[in-house]
Design a protein around this motif. Structure first.
Motif, mmCIF file in Angstrom:
data_model
loop_
_atom_site.group_PDB
_atom_site.id
_atom_site.type_symbol
_atom_site.label_atom_id
_atom_site.label_comp_id
_atom_site.label_asym_id
_atom_site.label_seq_id
_atom_site.Cartn_x
_atom_site.Cartn_y
_atom_site.Cartn_z
ATOM 1 N N MET A 1 41.762 6.339 -3.602
ATOM 2 C CA MET A 1 40.688 6.228 -4.573
ATOM 3 C C MET A 1 41.265 5.659 -5.881
ATOM 4 S SD MET A 1 38.538 9.120 -6.567
ATOM 5 C CE MET A 1 37.128 9.635 -5.664
ATOM 6 N N GLN A 2 40.544 4.746 -6.491
ATOM 7 C CA GLN A 2 41.038 4.152 -7.727
ATOM 8 C C GLN A 2 40.913 5.125 -8.889
ATOM 9 O OE1 GLN A 2 37.317 1.396 -8.105
ATOM 10 N NE2 GLN A 2 39.047 0.050 -7.964
ATOM 11 N N ASN A 3 41.817 4.952 -9.828
ATOM 12 C CA ASN A 3 41.700 5.770 -11.029
ATOM 13 C C ASN A 3 40.732 5.080 -11.992
ATOM 14 O OD1 ASN A 3 43.106 4.001 -12.883
ATOM 15 N ND2 ASN A 3 45.051 4.763 -12.096
ATOM 16 N N HIS A 4 40.464 5.710 -13.115
ATOM 17 C CA HIS A 4 39.473 5.190 -14.062
ATOM 18 C C HIS A 4 39.851 3.805 -14.594
ATOM 19 C CE1 HIS A 4 37.741 9.028 -13.664
ATOM 20 N NE2 HIS A 4 38.079 9.585 -14.823
ATOM 21 N N PHE A 5 41.126 3.594 -14.838
ATOM 22 C CA PHE A 5 41.571 2.304 -15.351
ATOM 23 C C PHE A 5 41.346 1.211 -14.309
ATOM 24 C CE2 PHE A 5 43.970 5.409 -17.804
ATOM 25 C CZ PHE A 5 43.817 4.928 -19.094
ATOM 26 N N GLU A 6 41.691 1.518 -13.070
ATOM 27 C CA GLU A 6 41.497 0.547 -11.991
ATOM 28 C C GLU A 6 40.022 0.234 -11.783
ATOM 29 O OE1 GLU A 6 45.411 1.909 -9.376
ATOM 30 O OE2 GLU A 6 43.445 2.785 -8.940
ATOM 31 N N LEU A 7 39.183 1.243 -11.899
ATOM 32 C CA LEU A 7 37.739 1.040 -11.725
ATOM 33 C C LEU A 7 37.229 -0.041 -12.673
ATOM 34 C CD1 LEU A 7 34.978 1.904 -10.514
ATOM 35 C CD2 LEU A 7 34.854 3.605 -12.345
ATOM 36 N N PHE A 8 37.752 -0.048 -13.897
ATOM 37 C CA PHE A 8 37.294 -1.005 -14.903
ATOM 38 C C PHE A 8 38.258 -2.185 -15.097
ATOM 39 C CE2 PHE A 8 35.166 2.971 -16.620
ATOM 40 C CZ PHE A 8 33.916 2.625 -16.122
ATOM 41 N N HIS A 9 39.269 -2.291 -14.225
ATOM 42 C CA HIS A 9 40.249 -3.389 -14.295
ATOM 43 C C HIS A 9 40.915 -3.453 -15.672
ATOM 44 C CE1 HIS A 9 38.739 -4.688 -10.424
ATOM 45 N NE2 HIS A 9 37.513 -4.664 -10.915
ATOM 46 N N LEU A 10 41.340 -2.291 -16.147
ATOM 47 C CA LEU A 10 42.017 -2.193 -17.434
ATOM 48 C C LEU A 10 43.459 -1.745 -17.215
ATOM 49 C CD1 LEU A 10 39.253 -0.316 -19.465
ATOM 50 C CD2 LEU A 10 39.885 -2.728 -19.668
ATOM 51 N N PRO A 11 44.372 -2.155 -18.100
ATOM 52 C CA PRO A 11 45.756 -1.675 -17.966
ATOM 53 C C PRO A 11 45.817 -0.164 -18.195
ATOM 54 C CG PRO A 11 45.495 -3.043 -19.940
ATOM 55 C CD PRO A 11 44.185 -3.065 -19.222
ATOM 56 N N GLU A 12 46.683 0.477 -17.455
ATOM 57 C CA GLU A 12 46.827 1.932 -17.540
ATOM 58 C C GLU A 12 47.726 2.285 -18.717
ATOM 59 O OE1 GLU A 12 48.919 5.165 -14.774
ATOM 60 O OE2 GLU A 12 47.353 4.025 -13.734
ATOM 61 N N ARG A 13 47.106 2.389 -19.888
ATOM 62 C CA ARG A 13 47.835 2.736 -21.096
ATOM 63 C C ARG A 13 46.867 3.395 -22.077
ATOM 64 N NH1 ARG A 13 48.189 -3.463 -22.903
ATOM 65 N NH2 ARG A 13 46.249 -3.472 -24.062
ATOM 66 N N PHE A 14 47.459 4.013 -23.095
ATOM 67 C CA PHE A 14 46.639 4.753 -24.055
ATOM 68 C C PHE A 14 45.754 3.822 -24.881
ATOM 69 C CE2 PHE A 14 45.911 6.807 -28.179
ATOM 70 C CZ PHE A 14 45.170 7.894 -27.728
ATOM 71 N N ALA A 15 46.334 2.727 -25.371
ATOM 72 C CA ALA A 15 45.550 1.783 -26.174
ATOM 73 C C ALA A 15 44.585 1.051 -25.258
ATOM 74 C CB ALA A 15 46.472 0.797 -26.879
ATOM 75 N N VAL A 16 43.288 1.232 -25.513
ATOM 76 C CA VAL A 16 42.259 0.609 -24.691
ATOM 77 C C VAL A 16 41.416 -0.302 -25.571
ATOM 78 C CG1 VAL A 16 40.129 1.081 -23.407
ATOM 79 C CG2 VAL A 16 42.131 2.477 -22.998
ATOM 80 N N ASP A 17 41.166 -1.501 -25.078
ATOM 81 C CA ASP A 17 40.257 -2.422 -25.755
ATOM 82 C C ASP A 17 38.843 -1.911 -25.480
ATOM 83 O OD1 ASP A 17 38.473 -4.484 -26.386
ATOM 84 O OD2 ASP A 17 39.843 -6.060 -25.697
ATOM 85 N N LEU A 18 38.227 -1.300 -26.499
ATOM 86 C CA LEU A 18 36.914 -0.679 -26.300
ATOM 87 C C LEU A 18 35.835 -1.694 -25.947
ATOM 88 C CD1 LEU A 18 36.961 2.098 -29.054
ATOM 89 C CD2 LEU A 18 37.374 2.329 -26.599
ATOM 90 N N ASN A 19 35.955 -2.925 -26.431
ATOM 91 C CA ASN A 19 34.988 -3.959 -26.054
ATOM 92 C C ASN A 19 35.122 -4.320 -24.580
ATOM 93 O OD1 ASN A 19 33.839 -4.163 -28.631
ATOM 94 N ND2 ASN A 19 35.421 -5.603 -29.290
ATOM 95 N N ALA A 20 36.358 -4.413 -24.098
ATOM 96 C CA ALA A 20 36.593 -4.703 -22.681
ATOM 97 C C ALA A 20 36.106 -3.539 -21.820
ATOM 98 C CB ALA A 20 38.072 -4.977 -22.427
ATOM 99 N N LEU A 21 36.339 -2.320 -22.285
ATOM 100 C CA LEU A 21 35.858 -1.137 -21.562
ATOM 101 C C LEU A 21 34.336 -1.166 -21.454
ATOM 102 C CD1 LEU A 21 36.143 1.666 -20.244
ATOM 103 C CD2 LEU A 21 36.195 2.625 -22.573
ATOM 104 N N GLU A 22 33.673 -1.435 -22.566
ATOM 105 C CA GLU A 22 32.205 -1.485 -22.587
ATOM 106 C C GLU A 22 31.678 -2.554 -21.625
ATOM 107 O OE1 GLU A 22 28.410 -0.351 -23.780
ATOM 108 O OE2 GLU A 22 30.248 0.549 -24.553
ATOM 109 N N ALA A 23 32.277 -3.731 -21.671
ATOM 110 C CA ALA A 23 31.844 -4.823 -20.796
ATOM 111 C C ALA A 23 32.065 -4.472 -19.325
ATOM 112 C CB ALA A 23 32.581 -6.113 -21.157
ATOM 113 N N ALA A 24 33.227 -3.886 -19.026
ATOM 114 C CA ALA A 24 33.527 -3.503 -17.642
ATOM 115 C C ALA A 24 32.581 -2.408 -17.160
ATOM 116 C CB ALA A 24 34.979 -3.040 -17.534
#
Length: 171
Positions: A1-24
């Motif tokens: 099962m994918q983790n939350h970062f994988e679900l949204f195709h984001l790098p697994e790190r603390f700093a998250v691009d909130l715009n990229a998260l929103e779009a994903a």
């Protein structure tokens, strides 16, 4: 099962691009939203509902810095022991006691200015803990990050109490 970062195709790190998260998040929701399956089978509707709920939970987790930090620690095998481990460094506990006394004083005096000062101090401490957590997570020091996340939990709880006192005083 994918983790939350994988679900949204984001790098697994603390700093998250909130715009990229929103779009994903919007992109995932557009594919799995239960409304798209109103004519589907019961099984398709159930799966869509499960995916939508999973996307919602993942989004809430990654959007919130505290929840994101805790999630990263847990992904890397750190049990935060939030229910059973309340051990904290002595200086942190002393600061907690001072803040709690200040909260009690502000509450008893119904002093909004005193409460505002406490809130400002808590925000500064919270920002410092988040920066410390980010540095530790970036260095892959998940155990130390987990300890700091537990401290941040105390700050979050105290801030909730401050907000509650605000509501009572202003209400």
């Amino acid at each position: 099962m994918q983790n939350h970062f994988e679900l949204f195709h984001l790098p697994e790190r603390f700093a998250v691009d909130l715009n990229a998260l929103e779009a994903a998040y919007r992109e995932v929701q557009s594919r799995v939203h239960p409304d798209k399956f109103t004519n589907g089978t019961d099984s398709e509707k159930r799966v869509a509902l499960q995916w939508a709920a999973r996307a919602n939970e993942a989004y809430k987790t990654l959007r919130n810095p505290f929840r994101r930090a805790a999630y990263l620690c847990e992904l890397h095998g750190v049990d935060l022991q939030v229910e059973s481990n309340t051990a904290m460094p002595r200086d942190f506990l002393m600061q907690q006691m001072e803040w709690r006394e200040a909260l009690d004083d502000a509450r008893e005096a119904a002093d909004i200015a005193m409460l505002g000062s406490l809130e400002k101090d808590l925000r500064a401490a919270r920002d410092a803990k988040l920066a410390e957590i980010a540095a530790r997570l970036d260095a892959n020091d998940y155990d130390a990050a987990g300890q700091t996340v537990r401290q941040l939990m105390f700050l979050e709880k105290l801030d909730e109490e401050v907000q509650s006192v605000y509501e009572k005083l202003e209400g």
